[in-house]
Design an enzyme around this catalytic site. Structure first.
Site, PDB file in Angstrom:
ATOM      1  N   GLY A 152       0.554  -5.260   1.006  1.00 25.11           N
ATOM      2  CA  GLY A 152      -0.742  -5.143   0.238  1.00 25.11           C
ATOM      3  C   GLY A 152      -0.801  -5.767  -1.318  1.00 25.11           C
ATOM      4  O   GLY A 152      -1.490  -6.417  -1.728  1.00 25.11           O
TER       5      GLY A 152
ATOM      6  N   GLU B 197       4.551  -5.024   6.978  1.00 29.27           N
ATOM      7  CA  GLU B 197       3.989  -4.175   7.675  1.00 29.27           C
ATOM      8  C   GLU B 197       4.400  -3.868   8.909  1.00 29.27           C
ATOM      9  O   GLU B 197       4.311  -2.712   9.481  1.00 29.27           O
ATOM     10  CB  GLU B 197       2.328  -4.486   7.640  1.00 29.27           C
ATOM     11  CG  GLU B 197       1.726  -4.293   6.330  1.00 29.27           C
ATOM     12  CD  GLU B 197       1.585  -5.786   5.530  1.00 29.27           C
ATOM     13  OE1 GLU B 197       2.529  -6.677   5.851  1.00 29.27           O
ATOM     14  OE2 GLU B 197       0.841  -5.874   4.565  1.00 29.27           O
TER      15      GLU B 197
ATOM     16  N   ALA C 247       0.797  -1.090  -0.020  1.00 27.33           N
ATOM     17  CA  ALA C 247       0.019   0.076  -0.029  1.00 27.33           C
ATOM     18  C   ALA C 247       0.814   1.232   0.049  1.00 27.33           C
ATOM     19  O   ALA C 247       1.998   1.080   0.412  1.00 27.33           O
ATOM     20  CB  ALA C 247      -0.877  -0.084   1.195  1.00 27.33           C
TER      21      ALA C 247
ATOM     22  N   GLU D 261      -0.802  -9.185  -0.856  1.00 30.78           N
ATOM     23  CA  GLU D 261      -2.263  -9.499  -0.166  1.00 30.78           C
ATOM     24  C   GLU D 261      -3.152  -9.633  -1.740  1.00 30.78           C
ATOM     25  O   GLU D 261      -4.038 -10.407  -1.791  1.00 30.78           O
ATOM     26  CB  GLU D 261      -2.541  -8.631   0.571  1.00 30.78           C
ATOM     27  CG  GLU D 261      -2.217  -8.632   2.101  1.00 30.78           C
ATOM     28  CD  GLU D 261      -2.599  -7.650   3.052  1.00 30.78           C
ATOM     29  OE1 GLU D 261      -2.203  -6.441   2.723  1.00 30.78           O
ATOM     30  OE2 GLU D 261      -2.839  -7.961   4.047  1.00 30.78           O
TER      31      GLU D 261
HETATM   32  N1  CO8 Z   1       4.583   3.071  -0.778  1.00 33.97           N
HETATM   33  C1  CO8 Z   1       4.966   4.301  -1.222  1.00 33.97           C
HETATM   34  N2  CO8 Z   1       5.959   4.414  -2.116  1.00 33.97           N
HETATM   35  C2  CO8 Z   1       6.675   3.499  -2.204  1.00 33.97           C
HETATM   36  C3  CO8 Z   1       6.595   2.068  -1.867  1.00 33.97           C
HETATM   37  C4  CO8 Z   1       5.306   2.031  -0.981  1.00 33.97           C
HETATM   38  N3  CO8 Z   1       5.030   0.906  -0.284  1.00 33.97           N
HETATM   39  N4  CO8 Z   1       7.534   1.238  -2.086  1.00 33.97           N
HETATM   40  C5  CO8 Z   1       8.220   1.913  -2.785  1.00 33.97           C
HETATM   41  N5  CO8 Z   1       7.956   3.422  -2.779  1.00 33.97           N
HETATM   42  C6  CO8 Z   1       8.717   4.400  -3.805  1.00 33.97           C
HETATM   43  C7  CO8 Z   1       9.726   4.688  -2.883  1.00 33.97           C
HETATM   44  O1  CO8 Z   1       9.432   5.790  -1.635  1.00 33.97           O
HETATM   45  C8  CO8 Z   1      10.864   5.296  -3.977  1.00 33.97           C
HETATM   46  O2  CO8 Z   1      10.004   6.625  -4.143  1.00 33.97           O
HETATM   47  P1  CO8 Z   1      11.067   7.962  -4.253  1.00 33.97           P
HETATM   48  O3  CO8 Z   1      11.989   7.731  -5.460  1.00 33.97           O
HETATM   49  O4  CO8 Z   1      10.084   9.016  -4.747  1.00 33.97           O
HETATM   50  O5  CO8 Z   1      11.731   8.237  -2.859  1.00 33.97           O
HETATM   51  C9  CO8 Z   1      10.456   4.377  -5.066  1.00 33.97           C
HETATM   52  O6  CO8 Z   1       9.157   3.672  -4.800  1.00 33.97           O
HETATM   53  C10 CO8 Z   1      11.573   3.512  -5.463  1.00 33.97           C
HETATM   54  O7  CO8 Z   1      11.697   2.845  -3.956  1.00 33.97           O
HETATM   55  P2  CO8 Z   1      13.120   2.404  -3.215  1.00 33.97           P
HETATM   56  O8  CO8 Z   1      13.956   3.699  -3.757  1.00 33.97           O
HETATM   57  O9  CO8 Z   1      12.843   2.517  -1.811  1.00 33.97           O
HETATM   58  O10 CO8 Z   1      13.802   1.168  -4.010  1.00 33.97           O
HETATM   59  P3  CO8 Z   1      14.420   0.213  -3.540  1.00 33.97           P
HETATM   60  O11 CO8 Z   1      14.945  -0.763  -4.474  1.00 33.97           O
HETATM   61  O12 CO8 Z   1      15.811   0.859  -2.592  1.00 33.97           O
HETATM   62  O13 CO8 Z   1      13.654  -0.560  -2.521  1.00 33.97           O
HETATM   63  C11 CO8 Z   1      11.703  -1.828  -1.483  1.00 33.97           C
HETATM   64  C12 CO8 Z   1      12.573  -1.302  -2.641  1.00 33.97           C
HETATM   65  C13 CO8 Z   1      12.672  -2.691  -0.548  1.00 33.97           C
HETATM   66  C14 CO8 Z   1      10.512  -2.360  -2.011  1.00 33.97           C
HETATM   67  C15 CO8 Z   1      11.504  -0.704  -0.763  1.00 33.97           C
HETATM   68  O14 CO8 Z   1      10.870   0.307  -1.413  1.00 33.97           O
HETATM   69  C16 CO8 Z   1      10.347  -0.984   0.548  1.00 33.97           C
HETATM   70  O15 CO8 Z   1      10.963  -1.333   1.164  1.00 33.97           O
HETATM   71  N6  CO8 Z   1       9.235  -0.633   0.141  1.00 33.97           N
HETATM   72  C17 CO8 Z   1       8.126  -0.490   1.094  1.00 33.97           C
HETATM   73  C18 CO8 Z   1       7.644  -1.856   1.469  1.00 33.97           C
HETATM   74  C19 CO8 Z   1       6.662  -1.941   2.336  1.00 33.97           C
HETATM   75  O16 CO8 Z   1       6.802  -1.718   3.625  1.00 33.97           O
HETATM   76  N7  CO8 Z   1       5.356  -2.381   2.046  1.00 33.97           N
HETATM   77  C20 CO8 Z   1       4.323  -2.562   2.964  1.00 33.97           C
HETATM   78  C21 CO8 Z   1       3.398  -1.149   2.933  1.00 33.97           C
HETATM   79  S1  CO8 Z   1       2.146  -1.171   4.001  1.00 33.97           S
HETATM   80  C22 CO8 Z   1       0.887  -2.143   3.353  1.00 33.97           C
HETATM   81  O17 CO8 Z   1       0.978  -2.600   2.336  1.00 33.97           O
HETATM   82  C23 CO8 Z   1      -0.174  -2.414   4.235  1.00 33.97           C
HETATM   83  C24 CO8 Z   1      -1.349  -3.414   3.313  1.00 33.97           C
HETATM   84  C25 CO8 Z   1      -2.629  -3.210   3.948  1.00 33.97           C
HETATM   85  C26 CO8 Z   1      -3.670  -2.524   3.011  1.00 33.97           C
HETATM   86  C27 CO8 Z   1      -4.802  -2.562   3.492  1.00 33.97           C
HETATM   87  C28 CO8 Z   1      -5.515  -1.343   4.244  1.00 33.97           C
HETATM   88  C29 CO8 Z   1      -6.802  -1.867   4.883  1.00 33.97           C
END
Ligand code: CO8
Length: 258
Positions: free
Chosen positions: A109, A132, A65, A112
């Site tokens: 998400g 998460e 998400a 999921e």
């Molecule tokens: N949300 C928003 N932006 C994201 C997300 C995300 N989940 N993941 C990556 N991005 C963005 C980064 O912010 C970055 O943007 P910017 O260049 O503007 O800073 C761009 O994508 C590229 O990402 P990275 O530079 O971080 O790329 P890397 O290759 O270094 O890392 C990763 C890749 C490991 C995937 C890293 O981006 C990461 O850890 N992302 C977050 C993963 C995460 O925590 N996911 C869970 C999110 S919470 C969730 O999913 C809840 C679900 C429940 C939903 C239902 C609600 C009821």
């Protein structure tokens, strides 16, 4: 309908839906989820669609998400919005087969969403996770329930409590994924598998989907009864007559969805 966060193509009875927020690794924001629910619902109702494939990019199916969209929200915001509940339910309600073709990150998400689909095909680059907990939240779109049913309590707890990622080999071994392909051929293979499904009777495919899903949601006795009744019901279709006649006449069946 024009989509801002998806690319949707229908060809040869397969609807291919690509998540398309490349700058955010296909993070699922409200706009994307609303479009996805609408696209899946439209495909489900479209006679020219017999199978749906949902995919992302080479780098990410979806990295979860959208954290930027969620970060400042409070309980009342997400509670009254019922964040992603209706969209997830709309996708899960789709009666036609839905395949997830996953390359790269498939997290939170994203994982999921893949599990809402009927089965998951993975590239050898796929990384699955429910991280998460690192953000101070739990999974909220089915992760604690579907992953547990899929891979068992021990591995599900491990994934949710540590937030670690699972590679494609481990995911296939654990039963999360049905098949693994080299990243370069993932989409081609997914489309071939979808094409195989589109050759079947869509009525029968929908019956199969309903019956398999019952296995997740009811007791064995109820599930067996449901299966037997659906098996009996299939004998009311023209496609059953055609399928069996074609077998006996050693020819390819021509199903008409009747
Ligand atoms: N949300 C928003 N932006 C994201 C997300 C995300 N989940 N993941 C990556 N991005 C963005 C980064 O912010 C970055 O943007 P910017 O260049 O503007 O800073 C761009 O994508 C590229 O990402 P990275 O530079 O971080 O790329 P890397 O290759 O270094 O890392 C990763 C890749 C490991 C995937 C890293 O981006 C990461 O850890 N992302 C977050 C993963 C995460 O925590 N996911 C869970 C999110 S919470 C969730 O999913 C809840 C679900 C429940 C939903 C239902 C609600 C009821």
């Amino acid at each position: 309908m024009a989509y801002q966060n998806l690319i949707v193509e229908i060809e040869d009875y397969t609807c291919l839906i690509r998540l398309n927020r490349p700058d955010a690794l296909n993070a699922l924001n409200s706009a994307l989820m609303a479009e996805l629910a609408a696209a899946v619902t439209a495909a489900d109702r479209n006679d020219k669609v017999r199978c749906i494939v949902i995919t992302g990019s080479e780098k990410a199916f979806a990295a979860g998400a959208d954290v930027k969209e969620m970060a400042t929200k409070g309980f009342a915001d997400v509670f009254f919005d019922n964040l992603f509940g209706p969209e997830a339910e709309a996708i899960a309600r789709c009666r036609k087969p839905v395949i997830a073709a996953v390359a790269g990150y498939c997290l939170g998400g994203g994982c999921e969403l893949a599990m809402i689909c009927d089965f998951i095909l993975a590239a050898d680059t796929a990384k699955f996770g429910q991280p998460e907990i690192n953000l101070g939240i739990s999974a909220g779109m089915g992760g604690t329930q579907r992953l547990t049913r899929c891979v068992g309590k021990s591995k599900s707890m491990d994934m949710h409590l540590t937030g670690r990622f699972m590679d494609a080999v481990e995911a296939e071994r654990a039963g999360l994924v049905s098949r693994v392909f080299p990243a370069k051929s993932l989409l081609e293979e997914a489309m071939k598998i979808a094409a195989k499904i589109t050759e079947k009777s869509t009525i029968t495919a929908m019956i199969v989907k309903e019956a398999v899903n019952r296995a997740q949601e009811t007791t064995l006795a109820e599930g067996l009864l449901f299966e037997r009744r659906m098996f009996h019901a299939a004998f009311a279709t023209e496609d059953q007559k055609e399928g069996m006649a074609a077998f006996l006449e050693k020819r390819t069946p021509q199903f008409r969805d009747r």
